[in-house]
Design an enzyme around this catalytic site. Structure first.
Site, short mmCIF file in Angstrom:
data_model
loop_
_atom_site.label_atom_id
_atom_site.label_comp_id
_atom_site.label_asym_id
_atom_site.label_seq_id
_atom_site.Cartn_x
_atom_site.Cartn_y
_atom_site.Cartn_z
N CYS A 122 12.71 -57.55 20.67
CA CYS A 122 12.70 -58.55 20.08
C CYS A 122 14.07 -58.59 19.14
CB CYS A 122 11.65 -58.95 19.18
SG CYS A 122 11.31 -58.13 17.83
N THR A 164 40.38 -39.67 10.85
CA THR A 164 39.98 -39.83 12.18
C THR A 164 40.82 -39.13 13.38
OG1 THR A 164 39.84 -41.72 13.82
CG2 THR A 164 41.03 -42.22 12.31
N HIS A 182 31.20 -49.39 13.90
CA HIS A 182 30.26 -48.39 14.55
C HIS A 182 28.80 -48.50 14.26
CE1 HIS A 182 33.69 -45.91 16.50
NE2 HIS A 182 33.58 -47.09 17.03
C1 BJW Z 1 39.59 -34.59 7.88
C2 BJW Z 1 39.20 -33.82 6.86
C3 BJW Z 1 39.19 -34.06 5.63
C4 BJW Z 1 38.23 -33.43 8.98
N1 BJW Z 1 39.96 -34.87 5.16
N2 BJW Z 1 40.67 -35.53 7.35
C5 BJW Z 1 40.48 -47.00 26.23
C6 BJW Z 1 41.06 -45.96 26.56
C7 BJW Z 1 39.99 -44.70 27.00
C8 BJW Z 1 38.78 -45.16 26.89
C9 BJW Z 1 38.31 -46.35 26.40
C10 BJW Z 1 39.04 -47.09 25.99
N3 BJW Z 1 38.46 -48.37 25.50
C11 BJW Z 1 37.08 -47.86 25.66
C12 BJW Z 1 36.95 -46.62 26.11
C13 BJW Z 1 35.53 -45.95 26.20
C14 BJW Z 1 35.23 -45.39 24.89
C15 BJW Z 1 36.30 -44.33 24.32
O1 BJW Z 1 36.94 -44.65 23.66
N4 BJW Z 1 36.29 -43.25 24.82
C16 BJW Z 1 37.20 -42.05 24.41
C17 BJW Z 1 36.62 -41.21 23.76
C18 BJW Z 1 37.99 -41.71 25.62
N5 BJW Z 1 34.78 -46.38 23.91
C19 BJW Z 1 33.67 -47.18 23.82
O2 BJW Z 1 32.96 -46.92 24.71
C20 BJW Z 1 33.51 -48.12 22.81
N6 BJW Z 1 32.82 -49.21 23.50
C21 BJW Z 1 33.88 -50.24 24.46
O3 BJW Z 1 34.71 -49.80 24.69
O4 BJW Z 1 32.84 -51.16 24.92
C22 BJW Z 1 33.64 -51.84 26.02
C23 BJW Z 1 32.61 -53.35 26.08
C24 BJW Z 1 33.12 -54.46 25.78
C25 BJW Z 1 32.36 -55.36 25.70
C26 BJW Z 1 30.82 -55.38 26.16
C27 BJW Z 1 30.59 -53.94 26.46
C28 BJW Z 1 31.40 -53.10 26.52
C29 BJW Z 1 32.52 -47.65 21.88
C30 BJW Z 1 32.49 -46.44 21.19
C31 BJW Z 1 31.52 -46.26 20.39
C32 BJW Z 1 31.74 -44.79 19.64
N7 BJW Z 1 30.47 -44.57 19.09
C33 BJW Z 1 30.45 -43.11 18.35
C34 BJW Z 1 28.87 -42.68 17.93
C35 BJW Z 1 28.46 -43.66 16.77
C36 BJW Z 1 26.92 -43.66 16.53
C37 BJW Z 1 26.91 -42.12 15.91
O5 BJW Z 1 27.47 -41.88 14.90
O6 BJW Z 1 26.28 -41.30 16.64
O7 BJW Z 1 31.23 -43.32 16.87
S1 BJW Z 1 31.44 -41.76 18.96
C38 BJW Z 1 32.14 -41.14 17.58
O8 BJW Z 1 33.67 -40.89 17.54
C39 BJW Z 1 31.52 -42.04 16.45
C40 BJW Z 1 32.84 -41.92 15.59
O9 BJW Z 1 32.81 -43.18 14.80
C41 BJW Z 1 33.90 -42.03 16.61
C42 BJW Z 1 35.26 -41.69 16.01
O10 BJW Z 1 35.29 -40.26 15.76
P1 BJW Z 1 36.16 -39.86 14.34
O11 BJW Z 1 35.64 -40.57 13.38
O12 BJW Z 1 37.52 -40.14 14.76
O13 BJW Z 1 35.69 -38.43 14.15
P2 BJW Z 1 36.41 -37.04 14.91
O14 BJW Z 1 35.34 -36.23 14.73
O15 BJW Z 1 36.80 -37.45 16.13
O16 BJW Z 1 37.56 -36.85 14.01
C43 BJW Z 1 37.58 -36.19 12.84
C44 BJW Z 1 38.83 -36.29 12.06
O17 BJW Z 1 38.94 -35.85 10.75
C45 BJW Z 1 39.88 -35.30 12.63
O18 BJW Z 1 41.13 -35.60 13.01
C46 BJW Z 1 39.97 -34.04 11.37
O19 BJW Z 1 41.04 -33.32 11.51
C47 BJW Z 1 39.85 -34.85 10.15
N8 BJW Z 1 39.24 -34.51 9.33
N9 BJW Z 1 38.21 -33.10 7.73
C48 BJW Z 1 40.64 -35.49 6.08
N10 BJW Z 1 38.53 -33.32 4.67
ZN ZN Z 2 10.34 -56.09 18.14
#
Ligand code: BJW
Ligand code: ZN
Length: 219
Positions: free
Chosen positions: A108, A167, A97
């Site tokens: 550019c 995650t 990501h």
């Molecule tokens: C602990 C703890 C401790 C706490 N110890 N554990 C299929 C089905 C449905 C939807 C889609 C699909 N395919 C695509 C989609 C759309 C979309 C998507 O997935 N949506 C869903 C939400 C429904 N996906 C996209 O849009 C992706 N792109 C795409 O598919 O493009 C298609 C395409 C192809 C070709 C050309 C053009 C397009 C892109 C997704 C990008 C996600 N971006 C973000 C922001 C990044 C930038 C930023 O940081 O601002 O990424 S969103 C956010 O979520 C971030 C994270 O990396 C990502 C995942 O979150 P994560 O890491 O799982 O965090 P949390 O908060 O959800 O969970 C934390 C966990 O930790 C919890 O479980 C806690 O319990 C645990 N925890 N403390 C251990 N101490």
């Molecule tokens: Zn530039």
């Protein structure tokens, strides 16, 4: 291989996205983490990223990052943009990501990487052509970086053991690596403080903070 999410950095003081204190409880993802949001109000989006960069700049790797860095023969895939795996000493981290410390010109494509926070001017401008820069992260609706994604998929297909750490496994395509690895014969071991989207389909679920469990598991 290991796939990490925001939970691995929670014990370093970096907010997660989902859950009670998660970023998406206070901010709407579609207002801040989409190309449309950036087009509508680049300054607002940058203010949010600049605030997060300031938090991340003060954060240090925790025992979970350090344990993963000491693990040999591990392919490390992270959804995190914070760079803490690098700071812990992991090499060749596959950041699917992107990286919050990269700024990329929207005209550019020139990239600049540094750890300046707060930024002096928002939105920041390209030093080469003067156009607006964007954060080097992957927003909703955008494709993942091709090389990292190819390596991540290959790792999932070849893994013996797949650690899924901190995650919610709700965001695709990253979450799809878990069933891919499982179909390819890997044992899935999950480390999380709470059950996630994939917990019912893992071989071992280790409930607890990553910073406590990973040193016991790996060192
Ligand atoms: C602990 C703890 C401790 C706490 N110890 N554990 C299929 C089905 C449905 C939807 C889609 C699909 N395919 C695509 C989609 C759309 C979309 C998507 O997935 N949506 C869903 C939400 C429904 N996906 C996209 O849009 C992706 N792109 C795409 O598919 O493009 C298609 C395409 C192809 C070709 C050309 C053009 C397009 C892109 C997704 C990008 C996600 N971006 C973000 C922001 C990044 C930038 C930023 O940081 O601002 O990424 S969103 C956010 O979520 C971030 C994270 O990396 C990502 C995942 O979150 P994560 O890491 O799982 O965090 P949390 O908060 O959800 O969970 C934390 C966990 O930790 C919890 O479980 C806690 O319990 C645990 N925890 N403390 C251990 N101490
Ligand atoms: Zn530039």
């Amino acid at each position: 291989m290991a796939l990490t999410g925001a939970g691995v950095s929670a014990e370093s003081g970096i907010p997660t996205f989902r859950g009670a204190d998660g970023l998406w409880k206070k901010y709407r993802a579609e207002d801040l983490a989409t190309p449309e949001a950036f087009e509508a109000d680049p300054r607002l989006v940058w203010e949010w990223y600049d605030w997060r960069r300031q938090i991340i700049a003060k954060a240090k790797p925790n025992p979970a990052h350090l344990a993963l860095a000491e693990c040999p023969r591990l392919t490390l895939i992270t959804q995190n943009v914070d760079g803490l795996h690098d700071l812990a000493g992991s090499r060749d981290v596959l950041k699917v990501h992107g990286d919050i410390w990269i700024r990329r010109c929207i005209a550019c494509g020139h990239e600049e990487t540094d750890r300046i926070a707060p930024l002096p001017v928002l939105p920041p401008l390209c030093t080469r052509c003067g156009a607006i820069q964007r954060p080097g992260v992957v927003w909703f609706g955008e494709g993942l970086p091709a090389y990292e994604w190819m390596r991540a998929s290959q790792a999932a297909e070849g893994a013996d053991v797949f650690l899924v750490i901190g995650t919610s496994a709700q965001v695709y395509p990253a979450a799809g690596l878990v069933p891919l690895a499982r179909r390819s014969g890997a044992k899935i071991v999950e480390v999380n403080v709470a059950r996630s989207e994939v917990s019912s389909r893992v071989d071992v679920f280790l409930e607890g903070p990553a910073g406590e469990i990973l040193p016991q598991l790996l060192l």
